[in-house]
Design a protein around this motif. Structure first.
Motif, PDB file in Angstrom:
ATOM      1  N   VAL A  22       0.862  -1.179   0.000  1.00  0.00           N
ATOM      2  CA  VAL A  22       0.000   0.000   0.000  1.00  0.00           C
ATOM      3  C   VAL A  22       0.898   1.227   0.000  1.00  0.00           C
ATOM      4  O   VAL A  22       1.773   1.347   0.862  1.00  0.00           O
ATOM      5  CB  VAL A  22      -0.887   0.034   1.265  1.00  0.00           C
ATOM      6  CG1 VAL A  22      -1.756   1.275   1.260  1.00  0.00           C
ATOM      7  CG2 VAL A  22      -1.737  -1.215   1.350  1.00  0.00           C
ATOM      8  N   ASN A  44     -10.880   9.173   3.205  1.00  0.00           N
ATOM      9  CA  ASN A  44     -10.393   8.139   4.131  1.00  0.00           C
ATOM     10  C   ASN A  44      -9.291   7.323   3.468  1.00  0.00           C
ATOM     11  O   ASN A  44      -9.393   6.956   2.303  1.00  0.00           O
ATOM     12  CB  ASN A  44     -11.526   7.172   4.520  1.00  0.00           C
ATOM     13  CG  ASN A  44     -12.584   7.858   5.356  1.00  0.00           C
ATOM     14  OD1 ASN A  44     -13.754   7.816   5.027  1.00  0.00           O
ATOM     15  ND2 ASN A  44     -12.165   8.511   6.405  1.00  0.00           N
ATOM     16  N   ALA A  46      -6.327   8.350   2.739  1.00  0.00           N
ATOM     17  CA  ALA A  46      -5.491   9.141   1.834  1.00  0.00           C
ATOM     18  C   ALA A  46      -4.036   9.193   2.301  1.00  0.00           C
ATOM     19  O   ALA A  46      -3.130   9.429   1.512  1.00  0.00           O
ATOM     20  CB  ALA A  46      -6.042  10.553   1.722  1.00  0.00           C
ATOM     21  N   LYS A  48      -3.289  10.826   5.530  1.00  0.00           N
ATOM     22  CA  LYS A  48      -3.135  11.990   6.408  1.00  0.00           C
ATOM     23  C   LYS A  48      -2.523  11.605   7.751  1.00  0.00           C
ATOM     24  O   LYS A  48      -1.553  12.233   8.208  1.00  0.00           O
ATOM     25  CB  LYS A  48      -4.508  12.648   6.655  1.00  0.00           C
ATOM     26  CG  LYS A  48      -5.253  13.010   5.396  1.00  0.00           C
ATOM     27  CD  LYS A  48      -6.590  13.668   5.703  1.00  0.00           C
ATOM     28  CE  LYS A  48      -7.585  12.770   6.410  1.00  0.00           C
ATOM     29  NZ  LYS A  48      -8.065  11.641   5.603  1.00  0.00           N
ATOM     30  N   THR A  49      -3.087  10.586   8.363  1.00  0.00           N
ATOM     31  CA  THR A  49      -2.559  10.158   9.656  1.00  0.00           C
ATOM     32  C   THR A  49      -1.132   9.657   9.501  1.00  0.00           C
ATOM     33  O   THR A  49      -0.269   9.934  10.341  1.00  0.00           O
ATOM     34  CB  THR A  49      -3.460   9.066  10.258  1.00  0.00           C
ATOM     35  OG1 THR A  49      -4.765   9.609  10.410  1.00  0.00           O
ATOM     36  CG2 THR A  49      -2.953   8.597  11.597  1.00  0.00           C
ATOM     37  N   HIS A 197     -12.021  16.202   8.287  1.00  0.00           N
ATOM     38  CA  HIS A 197     -12.966  15.932   7.211  1.00  0.00           C
ATOM     39  C   HIS A 197     -14.012  17.030   7.127  1.00  0.00           C
ATOM     40  O   HIS A 197     -14.762  17.104   6.174  1.00  0.00           O
ATOM     41  CB  HIS A 197     -13.703  14.617   7.463  1.00  0.00           C
ATOM     42  CG  HIS A 197     -12.821  13.425   7.335  1.00  0.00           C
ATOM     43  ND1 HIS A 197     -12.248  13.066   6.150  1.00  0.00           N
ATOM     44  CD2 HIS A 197     -12.400  12.513   8.243  1.00  0.00           C
ATOM     45  CE1 HIS A 197     -11.533  11.972   6.336  1.00  0.00           C
ATOM     46  NE2 HIS A 197     -11.596  11.631   7.583  1.00  0.00           N
TER      47      HIS A 197
HETATM   48  N1  LIG Z   1       0.017   0.026  10.089  1.00  0.00           N
HETATM   49  C1  LIG Z   1      -0.407  -0.069   8.824  1.00  0.00           C
HETATM   50  N2  LIG Z   1      -0.153  -1.178   8.097  1.00  0.00           N
HETATM   51  C2  LIG Z   1      -0.562  -1.277   6.822  1.00  0.00           C
HETATM   52  N3  LIG Z   1      -1.239  -0.327   6.176  1.00  0.00           N
HETATM   53  C3  LIG Z   1      -1.528   0.809   6.835  1.00  0.00           C
HETATM   54  C4  LIG Z   1      -1.131   0.988   8.196  1.00  0.00           C
HETATM   55  N4  LIG Z   1      -1.547   2.204   8.598  1.00  0.00           N
HETATM   56  C5  LIG Z   1      -2.175   2.758   7.543  1.00  0.00           C
HETATM   57  N5  LIG Z   1      -2.160   1.933   6.483  1.00  0.00           N
HETATM   58  C6  LIG Z   1      -2.709   2.207   5.149  1.00  0.00           C
HETATM   59  O1  LIG Z   1      -2.186   3.422   4.698  1.00  0.00           O
HETATM   60  C7  LIG Z   1      -3.169   4.185   4.029  1.00  0.00           C
HETATM   61  C8  LIG Z   1      -3.280   5.547   4.651  1.00  0.00           C
HETATM   62  O2  LIG Z   1      -3.793   5.445   5.961  1.00  0.00           O
HETATM   63  P1  LIG Z   1      -4.007   6.695   6.909  1.00  0.00           P
HETATM   64  O3  LIG Z   1      -4.389   6.189   8.250  1.00  0.00           O
HETATM   65  O4  LIG Z   1      -2.829   7.571   6.814  1.00  0.00           O
HETATM   66  O5  LIG Z   1      -5.258   7.407   6.226  1.00  0.00           O
HETATM   67  P2  LIG Z   1      -6.037   8.730   6.661  1.00  0.00           P
HETATM   68  O6  LIG Z   1      -5.874   9.690   5.545  1.00  0.00           O
HETATM   69  O7  LIG Z   1      -5.629   9.180   8.008  1.00  0.00           O
HETATM   70  O8  LIG Z   1      -7.526   8.213   6.693  1.00  0.00           O
HETATM   71  P3  LIG Z   1      -8.757   8.631   7.663  1.00  0.00           P
HETATM   72  O9  LIG Z   1      -9.340   9.847   7.076  1.00  0.00           O
HETATM   73  O10 LIG Z   1      -9.696   7.488   7.527  1.00  0.00           O
HETATM   74  O11 LIG Z   1      -8.238   8.805   9.024  1.00  0.00           O
HETATM   75  C9  LIG Z   1      -4.446   3.373   4.091  1.00  0.00           C
HETATM   76  O12 LIG Z   1      -4.605   2.714   2.854  1.00  0.00           O
HETATM   77  C10 LIG Z   1      -4.210   2.377   5.177  1.00  0.00           C
HETATM   78  O13 LIG Z   1      -4.857   1.178   4.896  1.00  0.00           O
END
Ligand SMILES: Nc1ncnc2c1ncn2[C@@H]1O[C@H](COP(=O)(O)OP(=O)(O)OP(=O)(O)O)[C@@H](O)[C@H]1O
Ligand SMILES: [Mg+2]
Lengths: 310, 277
Positions: A22, A44, A46, A48-49, A197
């Protein structure tokens, strides 16, 4: 000097047993300046976290590097003046609200003196949690936990604050209060990095935003610039427009909307000027010409749609 | 660092299991009071007799409960690492200006210190009772507080490694149960029991190898007992005299346990510093 700076950050997660990778971030370079409220938007998943976690060295990038306050994030000293509210944060549930703040405050390097106690009381007051101070946090509601988390993140008066969806689960009044707190912090010169969001909120408080989609930076800029819709203008006139004039306007831009004292056109700057020439020739006085704004939400949806197609 | 240690204490105190743990200790202590009372009633004893009886009670107590006490302590502290690693907790901890090795070491020291104080309470009370009831103040017995804490610290390094890698309290406890009650006892009597059954050299080598590598909580107890009884301790190799059936423990057991513990902690720190959360 920028407070946050990244160069070509990439993060690949290899998911579980399958070989499938990923890409949570692709070659992400950006910077945040001192005193800004920076909003990171994106659907979701994307990334960000993931970006925040890399900036705090909770997760390590596959490639590229990141600095905060000019120090590489891998050096834990870089985090001395940083506050963080994680998404779905969890505090030790055997502590009371007051003990939670005291514990994390001490971890942030605060000294256990009278000023520290006063600061804790002050924040509990600010978050309207004073009466819950001695209660174990197991008994807190979601919104209360969120407010306690926010209090924790600003407790040590950090210069840079990362907030991952700070208003998640908070009622409208609470959200307004949180916005006011953030604006207050900004006025003290603090830098705030916000994931959210809730675009209307972001629009209200952020100076600059970046939109992230599937790990790619698809748009970045000042909120004011981004929300200006490029080719949409409105002209207000002093004298009312007669039918003859309206028809001439439609000859220039067949989609224009002409009302009693107002003309809307989406046909670009050249046509706008042609319409203005026409009005002036007919001795119509112009009161104002303005560029229409779209909401951040409209922009967001358009940008993500376009990016997903390409 | 102190903050994390203090919080680890709070966590320990908040655990329900902790209460059970202390009730168990209190029962043990009360039992000792009762037992020693019986002795005193029997009549006047010479100091030498009293000394022998006190020694017997002490070493007997350890033979029965040493491994149990370690295991109890492990159960009550095993969840510390997995609970620290939960999403939303570990993120926040790492975001603080503290290095990852420091976070892990503080957690480890917090648990060890907690068990040390429990031992001061348990063994200290037993010592006090024995000393008051007899006229003999056996200060060597107090050393067992340190030895028992040391044995715990060694076994807890396994908890840290399994906790970090599996993030599961249950697996951690199972691994430790297997080591303390099955593998380590077998390894320590391998020469007398296993080697008389197996002749294959490779198998023997594997047993020997495991024996020297793995920690030896049972033999740390034997060191403690040997010190109490003022018996000899070998330097390098524990030995079993087949004629007299006496087992002589060696300092090597403690040293190799210590090396094992250091290696486990070094690996834990390395692993924890590299991992994404
Ligand atoms: N520990 C992990 N192991 C494998 N894949 C991960 C891990 N953490 C996040 N991902 C993947 O990385 C991508 C980005 O995740 P992230 O949590 O950064 O999204 P986000 O933008 O914060 O989403 P949200 O708005 O839902 O909080 C996603 O496809 C997620 O499945
Ligand atoms: Mg997220």
């Amino acid at each position: 000097m920028p407070v946050i700076e990244t160069q070509n950050l990439s993060k690949e997660y290899s998911s579980g047993f399958s070989k499938q990778k990923v890409n949570a971030l692709n070659d992400f370079s950006f910077s945040v300046n001192e005193g800004e409220i920076f909003g990171l938007l994106g659907p979701n998943g994307a990334g960000k976290t993931t970006l925040i976690k890399i900036l705090l060295a909770i997760t390590f990038p596959t490639r590229g590097n990141a600095k905060i306050f000019g120090t590489d994030v891998r050096n834990h000293k870089a985090k001395a003046k940083v506050g963080y509210l994680p998404e779905n944060h969890r505090f030790p549930n055997y502590l009371t609200g007051e003990q939670v703040l005291s514990f994390y405050g001490r971890l942030s390097g605060m000294k256990p003196n009278d000023a520290f106690k006063k600061r804790i009381d002050e924040l509990l007051e600010l978050m309207k949690l004073t009466q819950w101070k001695q209660t174990k946090i197991k008994k807190y509601s979601k919104g209360m936990m969120q407010k306690l988390g926010l209090a924790q993140s600003i407790l040590s008066e950090p210069d840079l604050i990362f907030l991952d969806e700070p208003t998640d689960g908070v009622d409208p009044i609470g959200r307004k209060e949180i916005r006011d707190i953030l604006i207050e912090l900004k006025s003290k010169g603090k830098t705030i990095f916000l994931n959210s969001h809730l675009l209307s909120e972001v629009e209200m408080i952020c100076d600059r935003v970046a939109i992230l989609n599937k790990g790619d930076l698809v748009k970045e800029g000042n909120v004011d610039d981004l929300t200006k819709a490029e080719n949409i203008f409105a002209i207000h006139t002093v004298e009312p427009l007669n039918i003859e004039l309206k028809q001439k306007i439609l000859a220039i831009d067949s989609n224009a909307g002409a009302g009693e004292n107002e003309i809307n056109t989406e046909a670009g700057v050249d046509n706008l000027n042609k319409i203005i020439d026409l009005l002036r020739k007919n001795k119509i006085r112009i009161q104002s010409v303005s560029q229409k704004t779209s909401t951040l939400e409209e922009l967001f949806i358009n940008v993500i749609k376009k990016d997903n197609i390409s | 660092m102190l903050t994390i240690i203090k919080n680890t204490f709070r966590e320990a105190l908040a655990k329900k299991i902790f209460i059970g743990y202390y009730i168990f200790y209190a029962i043990v202590v009360l039992f000792m009071v009762f037992l020693v009372n019986m002795d005193a009633v029997e009549g006047v004893m010479s100091l030498a007799d009293e000394k022998a009886i006190v020694h017997q009670v002490e070493t007997g107590f350890f033979l029965l409960s040493w491994n149990l006490i370690i295991f109890f302590s492990l159960i009550s502290t095993a969840s510390f690492i997995p609970s620290m690693l939960e999403k939303g907790t570990i993120d926040l901890l790492i975001s603080k200006p503290i290095s990852r090795p420091m976070i892990l070491l503080s957690k480890y020291l917090g648990a060890v210190l907690f068990v040390f104080l429990s031992m001061v309470f348990l063994l200290g009370s037993i010592w006090l009772i024995l000393s008051l009831k007899s006229a003999y103040w056996d200060f060597t017995f107090l050393l067992s507080i340190l030895w028992l804490t040391f044995a715990f610290a060694v076994m807890y390094s396994i908890v840290v490694v399994t906790g970090l890698t599996t993030q599961s309290t249950v697996i951690t406890i199972l691994v430790n149960f297997f080591l303390i009650f099955v593998l380590c006892p077998i390894l320590s009597i391998r020469e007398a029991v296993v080697f008389s059954l197996v002749t294959n050299e490779t198998v023997k080598f594997i047993f020997d190898f495991l024996y020297y590598i793995l920690p030896k909580p049972g033999e740390i107890r034997d060191i403690t007992n040997a010190m109490i009884l003022n018996e000899p301790i070998n330097v390098w190799k524990s030995s079993l005299n087949t004629e007299t059936q006496t087992f002589t423990v060696s300092w090597m057991s403690a040293i190799s346990s210590f090396i094992f513990c250091s290696a486990m902690m070094a690996y834990s720190i390395y692993y924890f510093s590299k991992k994404d959360y």
